[in-house]
Design a protein around this motif. Structure first.
Motif, PDB file in Angstrom:
ATOM      1  N   ARG A   7       0.858  -1.180   0.000  1.00 38.47           N
ATOM      2  CA  ARG A   7       0.000   0.000   0.000  1.00 38.47           C
ATOM      3  C   ARG A   7       0.895   1.232   0.000  1.00 38.47           C
ATOM      4  O   ARG A   7       2.064   1.163   0.355  1.00 38.47           O
ATOM      5  CB  ARG A   7      -0.902   0.037   1.237  1.00 38.47           C
ATOM      6  CG  ARG A   7      -1.797  -1.193   1.396  1.00 38.47           C
ATOM      7  CD  ARG A   7      -2.926  -1.176   0.380  1.00 38.47           C
ATOM      8  NE  ARG A   7      -3.674  -2.414   0.395  1.00 38.47           N
ATOM      9  CZ  ARG A   7      -4.862  -2.578   0.948  1.00 38.47           C
ATOM     10  NH1 ARG A   7      -5.449  -1.588   1.558  1.00 38.47           N
ATOM     11  NH2 ARG A   7      -5.479  -3.750   0.871  1.00 38.47           N
ATOM     12  N   ASN A  16       3.802  -2.658   3.819  1.00 34.49           N
ATOM     13  CA  ASN A  16       3.048  -3.905   3.702  1.00 34.49           C
ATOM     14  C   ASN A  16       1.796  -3.816   4.562  1.00 34.49           C
ATOM     15  O   ASN A  16       1.850  -3.413   5.714  1.00 34.49           O
ATOM     16  CB  ASN A  16       3.886  -5.100   4.148  1.00 34.49           C
ATOM     17  CG  ASN A  16       4.963  -5.444   3.149  1.00 34.49           C
ATOM     18  OD1 ASN A  16       4.810  -5.213   1.955  1.00 34.49           O
ATOM     19  ND2 ASN A  16       6.053  -5.987   3.620  1.00 34.49           N
ATOM     20  N   PHE A  17       0.676  -4.226   3.982  1.00 39.06           N
ATOM     21  CA  PHE A  17      -0.602  -4.240   4.674  1.00 39.06           C
ATOM     22  C   PHE A  17      -1.011  -5.697   4.845  1.00 39.06           C
ATOM     23  O   PHE A  17      -1.046  -6.445   3.874  1.00 39.06           O
ATOM     24  CB  PHE A  17      -1.638  -3.472   3.845  1.00 39.06           C
ATOM     25  CG  PHE A  17      -2.974  -3.367   4.511  1.00 39.06           C
ATOM     26  CD1 PHE A  17      -3.183  -2.436   5.511  1.00 39.06           C
ATOM     27  CD2 PHE A  17      -4.019  -4.184   4.138  1.00 39.06           C
ATOM     28  CE1 PHE A  17      -4.414  -2.325   6.128  1.00 39.06           C
ATOM     29  CE2 PHE A  17      -5.256  -4.088   4.747  1.00 39.06           C
ATOM     30  CZ  PHE A  17      -5.452  -3.157   5.740  1.00 39.06           C
ATOM     31  N   TYR A  18      -1.294  -6.111   6.070  1.00 42.31           N
ATOM     32  CA  TYR A  18      -1.600  -7.498   6.375  1.00 42.31           C
ATOM     33  C   TYR A  18      -3.085  -7.670   6.678  1.00 42.31           C
ATOM     34  O   TYR A  18      -3.663  -6.876   7.419  1.00 42.31           O
ATOM     35  CB  TYR A  18      -0.795  -7.969   7.594  1.00 42.31           C
ATOM     36  CG  TYR A  18       0.681  -7.944   7.346  1.00 42.31           C
ATOM     37  CD1 TYR A  18       1.336  -9.062   6.858  1.00 42.31           C
ATOM     38  CD2 TYR A  18       1.423  -6.796   7.581  1.00 42.31           C
ATOM     39  CE1 TYR A  18       2.701  -9.044   6.619  1.00 42.31           C
ATOM     40  CE2 TYR A  18       2.784  -6.761   7.344  1.00 42.31           C
ATOM     41  CZ  TYR A  18       3.413  -7.887   6.867  1.00 42.31           C
ATOM     42  OH  TYR A  18       4.760  -7.866   6.629  1.00 42.31           O
ATOM     43  N   LYS A  19      -3.682  -8.690   6.093  1.00 47.89           N
ATOM     44  CA  LYS A  19      -5.062  -9.021   6.427  1.00 47.89           C
ATOM     45  C   LYS A  19      -5.274 -10.511   6.217  1.00 47.89           C
ATOM     46  O   LYS A  19      -4.494 -11.172   5.526  1.00 47.89           O
ATOM     47  CB  LYS A  19      -6.049  -8.188   5.639  1.00 47.89           C
ATOM     48  CG  LYS A  19      -5.933  -8.294   4.134  1.00 47.89           C
ATOM     49  CD  LYS A  19      -6.768  -7.231   3.469  1.00 47.89           C
ATOM     50  CE  LYS A  19      -7.884  -7.843   2.676  1.00 47.89           C
ATOM     51  NZ  LYS A  19      -8.694  -6.876   1.966  1.00 47.89           N
ATOM     52  N   SER A  88       4.269  -5.172  11.144  1.00 50.01           N
ATOM     53  CA  SER A  88       4.396  -3.904  10.431  1.00 50.01           C
ATOM     54  C   SER A  88       5.654  -3.155  10.847  1.00 50.01           C
ATOM     55  O   SER A  88       6.357  -2.591  10.019  1.00 50.01           O
ATOM     56  CB  SER A  88       3.166  -3.034  10.670  1.00 50.01           C
ATOM     57  OG  SER A  88       2.035  -3.637  10.117  1.00 50.01           O
TER      58      SER A  88
END
Length: 94
Positions: A7, A16-19, A88
């Motif tokens: 992102r 980095n975007f974690y889901k 993150s």
């Protein structure tokens, strides 16, 4: 089970975007073969029993923040939040 995407944040810096992943990894490839079963109009795709959704994906969709169910499990939520923050922070150090 965890999906990572790049992102763009403040000042154009990427992170980095974690889901959680609710679908199989190749779900986008499978979409084309399912388009004739789309239950909505327009650009969105909805299918009541979408075969691309994993068992875990069904669980996280049913216990989403919309229904507030997962918030009732405060210990789980806090541990998850700490875990994602630590990941993150580690990526920011790179």
């Amino acid at each position: 089970m965890i999906y990572v995407s790049q992102r763009v944040g403040k000042n154009g810096k990427t992170f980095n975007f974690y889901k959680f992943r609710s679908m199989h990894e190749d779900a986008e490839k499978e979409l084309e073969s399912l388009l004739d079963q789309n239950e909505t109009d327009g650009i969105t795709f909805k299918m009541e029993n979408d075969p691309r959704i994993t068992k875990f994906g069904k669980f996280i969709r049913k216990t989403s923040f919309k229904s507030k169910t997962i918030i009732k499990c405060k210990k789980f939520y806090i541990i998850l939040e700490i875990f994602l923050i630590e990941i993150s922070i580690e990526n920011m150090k790179i």
